[in-house]
Design an enzyme around this catalytic site. Sequence first.
Site, PDB file in Angstrom:
ATOM      1  CB  THR A   1       2.837   0.232   7.408  1.00  0.00           C
ATOM      2  OG1 THR A   1       1.662   1.201   7.478  1.00  0.00           O
ATOM      3  CG2 THR A   1       3.025  -0.236   8.915  1.00  0.00           C
TER       4      THR A   1
ATOM      5  CG  ASP B   1       0.069   7.324   5.444  1.00  0.00           C
ATOM      6  OD1 ASP B   1      -0.064   7.006   6.805  1.00  0.00           O
ATOM      7  OD2 ASP B   1      -0.792   6.970   4.923  1.00  0.00           O
ATOM      8  CB  SER B   2      -0.008   4.974   0.449  1.00  0.00           C
ATOM      9  OG  SER B   2      -1.223   4.174   0.944  1.00  0.00           O
ATOM     10  CB  SER B   3      -3.622   8.276   3.199  1.00  0.00           C
ATOM     11  OG  SER B   3      -2.792   8.921   3.926  1.00  0.00           O
TER      12      SER B   3
ATOM     13  CB  THR C   1      -2.001  -1.321   2.751  1.00  0.00           C
ATOM     14  OG1 THR C   1      -2.298  -0.558   3.949  1.00  0.00           O
ATOM     15  CG2 THR C   1      -0.903  -2.412   2.926  1.00  0.00           C
ATOM     16  CG  ASP C   2      -4.163   3.669   4.043  1.00  0.00           C
ATOM     17  OD1 ASP C   2      -4.522   2.595   4.452  1.00  0.00           O
ATOM     18  OD2 ASP C   2      -3.872   4.587   4.744  1.00  0.00           O
TER      19      ASP C   2
ATOM     20  CB  THR D   1     -22.512  -3.078  -8.621  1.00  0.00           C
ATOM     21  OG1 THR D   1     -23.156  -3.343  -7.147  1.00  0.00           O
ATOM     22  CG2 THR D   1     -21.395  -3.882  -8.580  1.00  0.00           C
TER      23      THR D   1
HETATM   24  N1  ASP Z   1      -1.240   4.167   6.204  1.00  0.00           N
HETATM   25  C1  ASP Z   1      -0.469   3.530   5.633  1.00  0.00           C
HETATM   26  C2  ASP Z   1      -0.121   3.777   4.097  1.00  0.00           C
HETATM   27  O1  ASP Z   1      -0.983   3.316   3.219  1.00  0.00           O
HETATM   28  C3  ASP Z   1      -0.851   2.049   5.682  1.00  0.00           C
HETATM   29  C4  ASP Z   1      -0.199   0.910   5.132  1.00  0.00           C
HETATM   30  O2  ASP Z   1       1.013   1.063   4.452  1.00  0.00           O
HETATM   31  O3  ASP Z   1      -0.364  -0.221   5.559  1.00  0.00           O
HETATM   32  O4  ASP Z   1       0.753   4.304   3.865  1.00  0.00           O
END
Ligand code: ASP
Length: 334
Positions: free
Chosen positions: A12, A53-55, A85-86, A265
Amino acid sequence: MKNILVLYTGGTIGMDYAEGGLRPVPGLLPSLLERFHRPDLTLQVIEYPRLIDSSAITLEHWQQLVGDLVQHYPHHDGFVVIHGTDTMAYTASLLAFALPGLAKPVVVTGSQLPLVHPRSDGWSNLADALEAACQPELNEVVIAFDRLLLRGSRARKLDASGFRGFGSPNAPLLGEFGIDTHWHRQHWLAPSGEFAPVTPREVVVSCHFLMPGAMPSLIGKALEAQATGAAILMSYGNGNAPEDPVLLAGIRAATARGIDIVNLTQVVHGAVEVGAYAASGPLAEAGVISGADMTPEAALAKLTVMLSMDIDRNERRKRLTMAMAGEADFGGHH
Ligand code: ASP
């Protein structure tokens, strides 16, 4: 003079608003980074040709990142990896295990709002990441996010909508960025031996989230059918599971075939403690290894890296019950 290398993978932070939603824009982030130029800091930026996009992260991206960090390792004082962040906690964990003997900071960061947004958290995250990357005593992979410095191998994405996106529920903060910067050096890892990077290979690590109902035997059948690699079992509470004969048979069969199964867990805070409840006994007897308080992200990374090394199974099982990158507190429960 500090010489920092920035590896920009996407996320992002460097996106802009376009038709269909936020999208990475090549060249945007490197030009915005100009703002951080100072006489005592040299910033070199590698922008990857396909910003993601890191997904969409894959093994190939990790191989590229490890390769680039290794290639540039001698020439820089520290490294900043800019990432969505993903899957940031997965990448930070992977790097933590793939770079044993690291003696320089590798700081992973990104943001919840893009830099082009007037209230972006990206500016402070980048500033904090650069400051951490200049710390000569920081010998590990960390995440700098929302004014916190977290151990990469302990970090989790805990909030998909707030600025406080990350935490390390089972480990202390490594630093806090306030008006003053507080480095919690007492928690930093000491450098450990020679720098001996490992390129992750294509391996199979399955993950099974236990739930009441059909899941125990579905998981048992899946483990029965898994041909190679390793597995993660996400169990209840302190590592408990029902005494389901299909589940236990699957665990025994997979373990006998050389597949190591790590018990974690599902609970965000706390650890697997074999023997705390009788319900954890049958898993251990069937061959499951306690992952203590390790995160699922770290377990995937650790198993991936362990399976990518030329070590035998005994050695692998030994390392699975030892902290290799500060990832868990194995205490006395082996
Ligand atoms: N979908 C974005 C990613 O992981 C989310 C982010 O960067 O906050 O690339």
